[in-house]
Structure formats: C-alpha cells, structure tokens
Scaffold this motif. Structure first.
Motif, PDB file in Angstrom:
ATOM      1  N   LEU A 164      20.855 -53.841 -44.819  1.00 27.49           N
ATOM      2  CA  LEU A 164      21.719 -52.444 -44.389  1.00 27.49           C
ATOM      3  C   LEU A 164      20.706 -51.587 -44.315  1.00 27.49           C
ATOM      4  CD1 LEU A 164      24.641 -52.595 -46.894  1.00 27.49           C
ATOM      5  CD2 LEU A 164      24.674 -52.808 -44.414  1.00 27.49           C
ATOM      6  N   VAL A 165      19.521 -51.484 -45.399  1.00 23.84           N
ATOM      7  CA  VAL A 165      18.530 -50.361 -44.968  1.00 23.84           C
ATOM      8  C   VAL A 165      17.459 -50.758 -43.800  1.00 23.84           C
ATOM      9  CG1 VAL A 165      16.272 -49.555 -46.035  1.00 23.84           C
ATOM     10  CG2 VAL A 165      18.367 -49.844 -47.470  1.00 23.84           C
ATOM     11  N   THR A 201      18.441 -47.727 -36.578  1.00 18.81           N
ATOM     12  CA  THR A 201      19.231 -46.824 -35.976  1.00 18.81           C
ATOM     13  C   THR A 201      18.576 -45.458 -35.962  1.00 18.81           C
ATOM     14  OG1 THR A 201      21.142 -48.176 -36.807  1.00 18.81           O
ATOM     15  CG2 THR A 201      21.507 -45.927 -35.743  1.00 18.81           C
ATOM     16  N   VAL A 202      18.168 -45.011 -37.010  1.00 16.70           N
ATOM     17  CA  VAL A 202      17.528 -43.602 -37.127  1.00 16.70           C
ATOM     18  C   VAL A 202      16.373 -43.609 -36.227  1.00 16.70           C
ATOM     19  CG1 VAL A 202      16.143 -42.239 -38.755  1.00 16.70           C
ATOM     20  CG2 VAL A 202      18.453 -43.101 -39.383  1.00 16.70           C
ATOM     21  N   ALA A 211      18.951 -52.071 -40.939  1.00 15.12           N
ATOM     22  CA  ALA A 211      19.584 -51.734 -40.080  1.00 15.12           C
ATOM     23  C   ALA A 211      19.679 -50.051 -39.744  1.00 15.12           C
ATOM     24  CB  ALA A 211      20.991 -52.190 -39.890  1.00 15.12           C
ATOM     25  N   ALA A 212      19.774 -49.537 -40.580  1.00 11.01           N
ATOM     26  CA  ALA A 212      19.803 -47.960 -40.718  1.00 11.01           C
ATOM     27  C   ALA A 212      18.653 -47.407 -40.326  1.00 11.01           C
ATOM     28  CB  ALA A 212      20.373 -47.399 -42.287  1.00 11.01           C
ATOM     29  N   ASP A 213      17.660 -47.789 -40.726  1.00  7.90           N
ATOM     30  CA  ASP A 213      16.172 -47.597 -40.170  1.00  7.90           C
ATOM     31  C   ASP A 213      16.029 -47.864 -38.814  1.00  7.90           C
ATOM     32  OD1 ASP A 213      13.468 -46.154 -40.860  1.00  7.90           O
ATOM     33  OD2 ASP A 213      12.712 -48.632 -40.457  1.00  7.90           O
TER      34      ASP A 213
END
Length: 104
Positions: A78-79, A85-86, A81-83
C-alpha cells in the motif's frame, strides 16, 4: 485464517489494479505480490502453529505474530502504491499548470 485472507485479499486486488496501470505508475507490483503471498503463507504457518500448541501463551503469541505479519505484508504494498501515485501526481501537476497558463 479468514482474517488473514480478508486483510491480504484486497491488497492483492489493489496490486492487480496498479499493475494494469504500469505505463503510468511505477509500482513494484511483482515484488509487492510476492511479499503479500509470502506474508499470507507466513501468517498461515503461524496460525497452524498456534492451533498445534498446547500452551495458551504460546498459542496467543503465534496468533499475534500471524496478525503482525499480515499487517506488515499488507502495509508495504500500500505504501509503495501510494508513493508511485504521489510521484505521478507530482509529474502531472506542472503539466496542468502549463496548460492553464497557455489557455489564459
């Protein structure tokens, strides 16, 4: 065992969705999927050990380790994928600002 699947199952679905956007997002989908599957197997092994022990404190320790491993195995993808995306959002924002300035 159902809790382990309910925690890690949606993470695998998120990774599948992120992998389908690979040209846009640089998500380490294969490494994250391997981490999730290994976390699932490790959590299942801890739960089997917990059910095979006759000492209550040892059983609860194995259950706690299974829970902790499931959370950690689901948190890293999750981290990641979030990274990704950012990072993609940081690339898109200057383009949008440039388009707005050109149209004005």
């Amino acid at each position: 065992m159902a809790t382990v699947v309910l925690v890690l199952g949606p993470v695998l679905a998120l990774l599948g969705a992120a992998a389908s956007l690979e040209p846009l997002l640089d998500v380490p989908a294969v490494a994250a999927a391997v981490a999730v599957v290994l976390g699932l197997l490790g959590s299942a092994a801890f739960l089997v050990l917990a059910s095979a022990t006759y000492r209550a404190w040892l059983g609860w320790t194995f259950v706690a380790l299974a829970w902790l491993l499931a959370v950690l195995a689901s948190l890293w993808p999750l981290v990641a994928a979030a990274d990704a995306t950012v990072d993609h959002a940081r690339d898109v924002l200057p383009r949008v600002v440039h388009l707005v300035r050109e149209s004005a």
